[in-house]
Design an enzyme around this catalytic site. Sequence first.
Site, short mmCIF file in Angstrom:
data_model
loop_
_atom_site.label_atom_id
_atom_site.label_comp_id
_atom_site.label_asym_id
_atom_site.label_seq_id
_atom_site.Cartn_x
_atom_site.Cartn_y
_atom_site.Cartn_z
NE ARG A 101 -3.83 0.56 1.96
CZ ARG A 101 -5.01 0.49 2.57
NH1 ARG A 101 -5.19 1.08 3.74
NH2 ARG A 101 -6.01 -0.17 2.02
CG HIS A 128 -8.55 0.03 -2.73
ND1 HIS A 128 -7.73 -1.03 -2.39
CD2 HIS A 128 -9.24 0.36 -1.59
CE1 HIS A 128 -7.91 -1.32 -1.12
NE2 HIS A 128 -8.81 -0.50 -0.62
CD GLN A 131 -12.91 -2.37 -0.52
OE1 GLN A 131 -12.09 -2.23 0.35
NE2 GLN A 131 -14.07 -3.00 -0.31
CG ASP A 227 -13.67 5.98 -0.93
OD1 ASP A 227 -13.57 5.68 0.28
OD2 ASP A 227 -12.68 6.13 -1.68
CB CYS A 267 -13.96 0.66 0.31
SG CYS A 267 -13.36 2.36 0.40
NE ARG A 295 -9.85 -5.35 0.73
CZ ARG A 295 -9.16 -4.36 1.33
NH1 ARG A 295 -9.81 -3.43 2.01
NH2 ARG A 295 -7.85 -4.26 1.22
#
Length: 310
Positions: A101, A128, A131, A227, A267, A295
């Site tokens: 990340r 991402h 996700q 988000d 998310c 996830r």
Amino acid sequence: MPRHFLRDDDLTPAEQREVLDLAVAFREDRTVRTPLAGPQGVALVFDKPTLRTQVSFSTGVAEMGGFPLVVDGRLAQVGVRESVADVTRVLDRQVSAIVWRTFGQDRIEEMAAVSRVPVVNALTDDYHPCQLLADLVTIAQHRGGLDALPGQRLVYVGDAANNMAVSYLLAGATAGLHVVVCGPDGYLPTDDVVARADGIAATTGGSVAVTTDAAAAVVGADVVVTDTWVSMGDEDEATQRVADLLPYQVTPDLMAGAKDDALFLHCLPAYRGKEVAGEVIDGPRSVVWDEAENRLHAQKAVLTFLLEQR
Ligand code: NVA
């Protein structure tokens, strides 16, 4: 050369389906495959905050028979204390995969260019993709299975220029969804991303669209998503962003414009009263806790897929 998962469109539609099938299999039996038995190590490197990603990859790697090695980016200082390439050459002699990340997409691309083991994007400024695998599994879970994914109308409302919006466009198009991303001017995806997603959609029967009109966008939506308005790295712009994006909050009124059985996804982390009203995320249409659990299953699936390509 190993296969990497750096962005959503690194998987073809058939490969994405293979990974999603495997994710469902992992959800039904968490140790159905143990490709890291040994245990083989997987480095999990975090340059940005994390909760779900660290927990789900750590748990997942362990359930796959492996050993999750969390590397704190503040200590490792990848690219500062030593170059991305040198870090990669140290890691790939000891672990079977690297999950990272970080900030710029160029950093993870640099790692993948030299790595002898699969590199997985656990969020960059631009994408991402893990996700999105979880989100597709979640939609399928509530719509009767993976075959129901093509044709679902998914509407993303909020910061439509961020990593999640881009990943919805690309992964959604790959899965044959009709994806609409909606936000104010200044918060919309680049033409390049939309063109890439459009090209994929043309091969899957999906479609992509961009709009500034949230009320019109949600009409007929099967899934409404949002988000945070302030992504990691955008903190200095927080006040301006909240002011600009307030009209795009996902409220009960906005949800009422979608289909009666429309799902709500996020998310996480979520900011109630900002991008989503508490009544929505804590209401009956919200599937965010399944989404967070998925996830785990989705990431085990993509790791297994990549390890098999060696
Ligand atoms: N767009 C958000 C996603 C958090 C999981 C961020 O990049 O901070």
